[in-house]
Design a protein around this motif. Structure first.
Motif, PDB file in Angstrom:
ATOM      1  N   ARG A  35      48.066  50.346  41.490  1.00 38.38           N
ATOM      2  CA  ARG A  35      48.424  50.965  42.766  1.00 38.38           C
ATOM      3  C   ARG A  35      48.144  50.003  43.919  1.00 38.38           C
ATOM      4  NH1 ARG A  35      48.960  56.152  45.098  1.00 38.38           N
ATOM      5  NH2 ARG A  35      48.068  56.300  47.205  1.00 38.38           N
ATOM      6  N   VAL A  36      46.989  49.357  43.886  1.00 43.59           N
ATOM      7  CA  VAL A  36      46.634  48.418  44.941  1.00 43.59           C
ATOM      8  C   VAL A  36      47.472  47.149  44.830  1.00 43.59           C
ATOM      9  CG1 VAL A  36      44.770  46.953  45.798  1.00 43.59           C
ATOM     10  CG2 VAL A  36      44.324  49.348  45.266  1.00 43.59           C
ATOM     11  N   ALA A  37      47.748  46.686  43.595  1.00 44.24           N
ATOM     12  CA  ALA A  37      48.575  45.495  43.408  1.00 44.24           C
ATOM     13  C   ALA A  37      49.978  45.722  43.963  1.00 44.24           C
ATOM     14  CB  ALA A  37      48.634  45.125  41.932  1.00 44.24           C
ATOM     15  N   ASP A  38      50.499  46.939  43.796  1.00 47.55           N
ATOM     16  CA  ASP A  38      51.800  47.273  44.403  1.00 47.55           C
ATOM     17  C   ASP A  38      51.715  47.147  45.920  1.00 47.55           C
ATOM     18  OD1 ASP A  38      52.911  47.786  41.931  1.00 47.55           O
ATOM     19  OD2 ASP A  38      52.671  49.961  42.056  1.00 47.55           O
ATOM     20  N   HIS A  39      50.626  47.673  46.482  1.00 48.16           N
ATOM     21  CA  HIS A  39      50.438  47.619  47.938  1.00 48.16           C
ATOM     22  C   HIS A  39      50.369  46.170  48.430  1.00 48.16           C
ATOM     23  CE1 HIS A  39      48.989  48.679  51.927  1.00 48.16           C
ATOM     24  NE2 HIS A  39      47.936  47.895  51.746  1.00 48.16           N
ATOM     25  N   LEU A  40      49.778  45.290  47.595  1.00 48.96           N
ATOM     26  CA  LEU A  40      49.623  43.879  47.968  1.00 48.96           C
ATOM     27  C   LEU A  40      50.818  43.030  47.525  1.00 48.96           C
ATOM     28  CD1 LEU A  40      45.850  43.399  47.024  1.00 48.96           C
ATOM     29  CD2 LEU A  40      46.812  43.778  49.302  1.00 48.96           C
ATOM     30  N   HIS A  41      51.845  43.678  46.946  1.00 50.56           N
ATOM     31  CA  HIS A  41      53.059  42.983  46.496  1.00 50.56           C
ATOM     32  C   HIS A  41      52.718  41.845  45.519  1.00 50.56           C
ATOM     33  CE1 HIS A  41      55.090  45.257  49.602  1.00 50.56           C
ATOM     34  NE2 HIS A  41      54.289  44.738  50.521  1.00 50.56           N
ATOM     35  N   MET A  42      51.919  42.162  44.523  1.00 52.30           N
ATOM     36  CA  MET A  42      51.451  41.175  43.564  1.00 52.30           C
ATOM     37  C   MET A  42      52.415  41.080  42.382  1.00 52.30           C
ATOM     38  SD  MET A  42      47.664  41.051  41.804  1.00 52.30           S
ATOM     39  CE  MET A  42      46.883  41.341  43.401  1.00 52.30           C
ATOM     40  N   ALA A  43      52.758  39.866  41.978  1.00 52.14           N
ATOM     41  CA  ALA A  43      53.667  39.649  40.854  1.00 52.14           C
ATOM     42  C   ALA A  43      52.990  40.026  39.537  1.00 52.14           C
ATOM     43  CB  ALA A  43      54.112  38.192  40.807  1.00 52.14           C
ATOM     44  N   ALA A  44      53.813  40.322  38.514  1.00 49.23           N
ATOM     45  CA  ALA A  44      53.293  40.801  37.228  1.00 49.23           C
ATOM     46  C   ALA A  44      52.388  39.780  36.562  1.00 49.23           C
ATOM     47  CB  ALA A  44      54.452  41.174  36.307  1.00 49.23           C
ATOM     48  N   ASP A  45      52.771  38.486  36.568  1.00 47.94           N
ATOM     49  CA  ASP A  45      51.954  37.500  35.887  1.00 47.94           C
ATOM     50  C   ASP A  45      50.631  37.261  36.626  1.00 47.94           C
ATOM     51  OD1 ASP A  45      53.300  36.333  38.019  1.00 47.94           O
ATOM     52  OD2 ASP A  45      53.435  34.367  37.076  1.00 47.94           O
ATOM     53  N   GLU A  46      50.645  37.399  37.935  1.00 49.60           N
ATOM     54  CA  GLU A  46      49.411  37.262  38.704  1.00 49.60           C
ATOM     55  C   GLU A  46      48.471  38.430  38.433  1.00 49.60           C
ATOM     56  OE1 GLU A  46      48.041  36.202  43.281  1.00 49.60           O
ATOM     57  OE2 GLU A  46      49.935  37.252  42.942  1.00 49.60           O
ATOM     58  N   ARG A  47      49.031  39.598  38.213  1.00 50.78           N
ATOM     59  CA  ARG A  47      48.212  40.780  37.938  1.00 50.78           C
ATOM     60  C   ARG A  47      47.384  40.596  36.671  1.00 50.78           C
ATOM     61  NH1 ARG A  47      51.548  46.197  39.742  1.00 50.78           N
ATOM     62  NH2 ARG A  47      52.612  45.246  41.520  1.00 50.78           N
ATOM     63  N   GLU A  48      47.985  40.062  35.628  1.00 46.30           N
ATOM     64  CA  GLU A  48      47.248  39.910  34.374  1.00 46.30           C
ATOM     65  C   GLU A  48      46.050  38.983  34.553  1.00 46.30           C
ATOM     66  OE1 GLU A  48      48.004  39.073  29.673  1.00 46.30           O
ATOM     67  OE2 GLU A  48      49.328  38.085  31.083  1.00 46.30           O
ATOM     68  N   ARG A  49      46.264  37.888  35.253  1.00 49.18           N
ATOM     69  CA  ARG A  49      45.178  36.930  35.440  1.00 49.18           C
ATOM     70  C   ARG A  49      44.027  37.531  36.239  1.00 49.18           C
ATOM     71  NH1 ARG A  49      44.763  31.504  39.093  1.00 49.18           N
ATOM     72  NH2 ARG A  49      42.846  30.721  38.159  1.00 49.18           N
ATOM     73  N   ILE A  50      44.336  38.355  37.216  1.00 52.95           N
ATOM     74  CA  ILE A  50      43.296  38.931  38.070  1.00 52.95           C
ATOM     75  C   ILE A  50      42.624  40.130  37.417  1.00 52.95           C
ATOM     76  CG2 ILE A  50      42.902  40.124  40.277  1.00 52.95           C
ATOM     77  CD1 ILE A  50      45.104  38.339  41.456  1.00 52.95           C
ATOM     78  N   PHE A  51      43.399  40.941  36.696  1.00 60.19           N
ATOM     79  CA  PHE A  51      42.853  42.190  36.180  1.00 60.19           C
ATOM     80  C   PHE A  51      42.148  42.048  34.831  1.00 60.19           C
ATOM     81  CE2 PHE A  51      43.369  46.041  33.546  1.00 60.19           C
ATOM     82  CZ  PHE A  51      42.644  46.943  34.307  1.00 60.19           C
ATOM     83  N   MET A  52      42.716  41.316  33.896  1.00 60.88           N
ATOM     84  CA  MET A  52      42.178  41.304  32.539  1.00 60.88           C
ATOM     85  C   MET A  52      40.844  40.558  32.464  1.00 60.88           C
ATOM     86  SD  MET A  52      43.928  43.180  30.647  1.00 60.88           S
ATOM     87  CE  MET A  52      43.172  42.718  29.097  1.00 60.88           C
ATOM     88  N   PRO A  53      39.863  41.102  31.728  1.00 62.49           N
ATOM     89  CA  PRO A  53      38.568  40.438  31.599  1.00 62.49           C
ATOM     90  C   PRO A  53      38.683  39.074  30.924  1.00 62.49           C
ATOM     91  CG  PRO A  53      38.389  42.745  30.973  1.00 62.49           C
ATOM     92  CD  PRO A  53      39.853  42.455  31.138  1.00 62.49           C
ATOM     93  N   LYS A  54      37.841  38.162  31.369  1.00 62.75           N
ATOM     94  CA  LYS A  54      37.817  36.811  30.806  1.00 62.75           C
ATOM     95  C   LYS A  54      37.284  36.822  29.381  1.00 62.75           C
ATOM     96  CE  LYS A  54      35.563  32.289  31.412  1.00 62.75           C
ATOM     97  NZ  LYS A  54      36.808  31.503  31.256  1.00 62.75           N
ATOM     98  N   ARG A  55      36.259  37.631  29.129  1.00 68.33           N
ATOM     99  CA  ARG A  55      35.570  37.537  27.839  1.00 68.33           C
ATOM    100  C   ARG A  55      34.988  38.887  27.450  1.00 68.33           C
ATOM    101  NH1 ARG A  55      31.924  33.600  29.121  1.00 68.33           N
ATOM    102  NH2 ARG A  55      33.484  31.997  28.659  1.00 68.33           N
ATOM    103  N   ALA A  56      35.135  39.243  26.189  1.00 67.54           N
ATOM    104  CA  ALA A  56      34.508  40.442  25.644  1.00 67.54           C
ATOM    105  C   ALA A  56      33.720  40.068  24.400  1.00 67.54           C
ATOM    106  CB  ALA A  56      35.561  41.494  25.310  1.00 67.54           C
ATOM    107  N   ILE A  57      32.496  40.515  24.326  1.00 62.97           N
ATOM    108  CA  ILE A  57      31.596  40.161  23.236  1.00 62.97           C
ATOM    109  C   ILE A  57      31.156  41.438  22.532  1.00 62.97           C
ATOM    110  CG2 ILE A  57      29.399  39.028  22.655  1.00 62.97           C
ATOM    111  CD1 ILE A  57      29.836  37.828  25.693  1.00 62.97           C
ATOM    112  N   SER A  58      31.234  41.444  21.207  1.00 63.82           N
ATOM    113  CA  SER A  58      30.771  42.564  20.400  1.00 63.82           C
ATOM    114  C   SER A  58      29.715  42.062  19.426  1.00 63.82           C
ATOM    115  CB  SER A  58      31.937  43.192  19.634  1.00 63.82           C
ATOM    116  OG  SER A  58      31.480  44.188  18.730  1.00 63.82           O
ATOM    117  N   VAL A  59      28.595  42.758  19.348  1.00 63.81           N
ATOM    118  CA  VAL A  59      27.504  42.323  18.468  1.00 63.81           C
ATOM    119  C   VAL A  59      26.982  43.495  17.648  1.00 63.81           C
ATOM    120  CG1 VAL A  59      26.764  40.439  19.979  1.00 63.81           C
ATOM    121  CG2 VAL A  59      25.774  42.704  20.291  1.00 63.81           C
TER     122      VAL A  59
END
Length: 436
Positions: A35-59
């Motif tokens: 919703r906010v990315a739409d408001h900021l006119h953010m492109a789809a490929d830019e959204r993935e880089r900003i939104f998706m977590p860099k790293r997930a660890i399971s132990v």
């Protein structure tokens, strides 16, 4: 060995995928961001880089139980981004913990830190366990094993842990001690929320609830509500909810309802906050406090009050109860307590309802955690008055920015707070570029 999952970008034309993350809490974080990315006119490929977590660890965290058996618990840690500095966030011990929930909480923490101007990315961790089912010795064993498994992935300049639901300053001391034994020297700055005797800061335990109460006070000023004539209901009477109740009562607000996972109480004439706090100190939960004021926990949210503080779990305010709320100020002490469907319903009330979004309302904890980290790095500690003054200054700056942005763009307080946080991360990533 820990399993580490790195987010893998797709082509610019493809929509971004949630990958290993799933569940209603993660979906809620994604919808808010979109919703906010739409408001900021953010492109789809830019959204993935900003939104998706860099790293997930399971132990896997095996421990010896008191009866001699071995139990294995699953732990997680999600680091959203390290663009602005190390990741920062709590560690929750709860039976509901999964990687989707932890991922969403890490993402929200990123927007929160950026909104408050803190040099952090968002992080979050947790273990899927009911902490009330563990003895003190078992809790220590699990805490130490979890930190031991995380050592390759955390550090004072990489990822700094803090307490959350089901953990406390005692657990943070065990975390710090485990990491320090591995390093061969005391590393107080690896965690925040520690006991003062172990490098913690004064005012950290009360910081989140104190920050909620400060934001409520500012909202009452906007709504022209006199504290001495105001009433409040607090859902969740753990560290955040209990301190919020105490602080609001000191301002003159009458606390008419409280609840935790064991009981809910309502009295239009007002509840005795100090008696409630004493009961919880002795029994750990609200159950057994009174028979006369008992009420249905779900019904408590829709009782009449000026201030409603959901300070428990995510998704407490939903499409099923949003239309029935009778408060004038909704102060989100918990992370993600209001679903997007509920937001749409509440928006119809317009200026009749003042919403203090979670990434502003409960930011006091991470602000004072930052103060603790800075003090540990410098080996120079502040007093109560200085910590409280700096906390209120930080919250005031963020509060004014959110109100101004909401008015300028004619958007909700939530969208304004998120837009400010997302913009900060976006600009930092654009400035730094993409490596290699």
């Amino acid at each position: 060995m820990p399993a580490v999952a790195e987010a893998r970008p797709q082509t610019a034309a493809a929509p971004y995928s949630a990958g290993i993350f799933s569940g209603p809490v993660f979906e809620m974080a994604r919808r808010q961001f979109d919703r906010v990315a739409d408001h900021l006119h953010m492109a789809a490929d830019e959204r993935e880089r900003i939104f998706m977590p860099k790293r997930a660890i399971s132990v896997s965290c095996p421990i010896h139980r008191d009866d001699g058996s071995v139990a294995v618990f699953t732990g997680y840690r999600v680091q959203h981004h390290l663009t602005l500095g190390p990741t920062k966030g709590g560690t929750r011990f709860a039976s509901t913990v999964d990687v989707g929930e932890v991922g969403a909480l890490a993402i929200w923490m990123s927007w929160k830190c950026a909104l408050l101007g803190l040099p952090y990315g968002g992080g979050k961790g947790g273990v899927t366990v009911d902490p009330f089912s563990l003895s003190s010795r078992e809790l220590e064993a699990l805490s130490r094993r979890y930190m031991q498994e995380m050592i390759p992935f955390v550090g004072p300049q990489i990822d700094v842990m803090a307490p959350d639901m089901g953990t406390d300053e005692r657990v943070m001391a065990w975390f710090m001690d485990t990491y320090s034994m591995y390093q061969g020297s005391t590393v107080t700055e690896i965690v925040t929320g520690k006991p003062v005797e172990c490098g913690g800061t004064v005012g950290r335990r009360e910081a989140t609830g104190r920050g909620v109460a400060y934001c409520v006070r500012r909202a009452m000023e906007h709504m022209k509500i006199a504290p001495q004539h105001a009433t409040a209901i607090i859902q969740g009477f753990g560290n955040v909810g209990s301190v919020t109740a105490q602080e609001l009562a000191l301002q003159g607000v009458r606390i008419v309802g409280v609840s935790d996972h064991t009981a809910a109480y309502y009295d239009a004439g007002g509840l005795d906050v100090e008696a409630l706090l004493e009961h919880v100190r002795e029994h750990r939960v609200l159950r057994g406090y009174s028979q006369e004021s008992l009420c249905d926990p779900d019904e408590l949210l829709t009782r009449p009050c000026d201030i409603l503080v959901p300070a428990a779990m995510e998704r407490a305010i939903t499409a099923n109860n949003a239309a029935h709320l009778k408060c004038r100020i909704l102060a989100e002490g918990a992370n993600g307590p209001t679903t997007p469907e509920a937001d749409r319903i509440l928006a119809e009330r317009g200026e009749d309802l003042f919403i203090i979004p979670d990434i502003l309302c409960n930011a006091g904890g991470v602000v004072v955690s930052y103060f603790e980290w800075v003090q540990d790095l410098q080996r120079y500690f502040w007093g109560h008055a200085e910590v409280r003054e700096k906390l209120e200054q930080s919250l005031e700056r963020a509060f004014q920015r959110v109100i101004a942005r909401a008015g300028r763009d004619r958007i909700s307080h939530r969208d304004a707070a998120l837009a400010l946080g997302v913009e900060t991360v976006r600009h930092a990533k654009q400035t730094r570029g993409l490596f290699p």
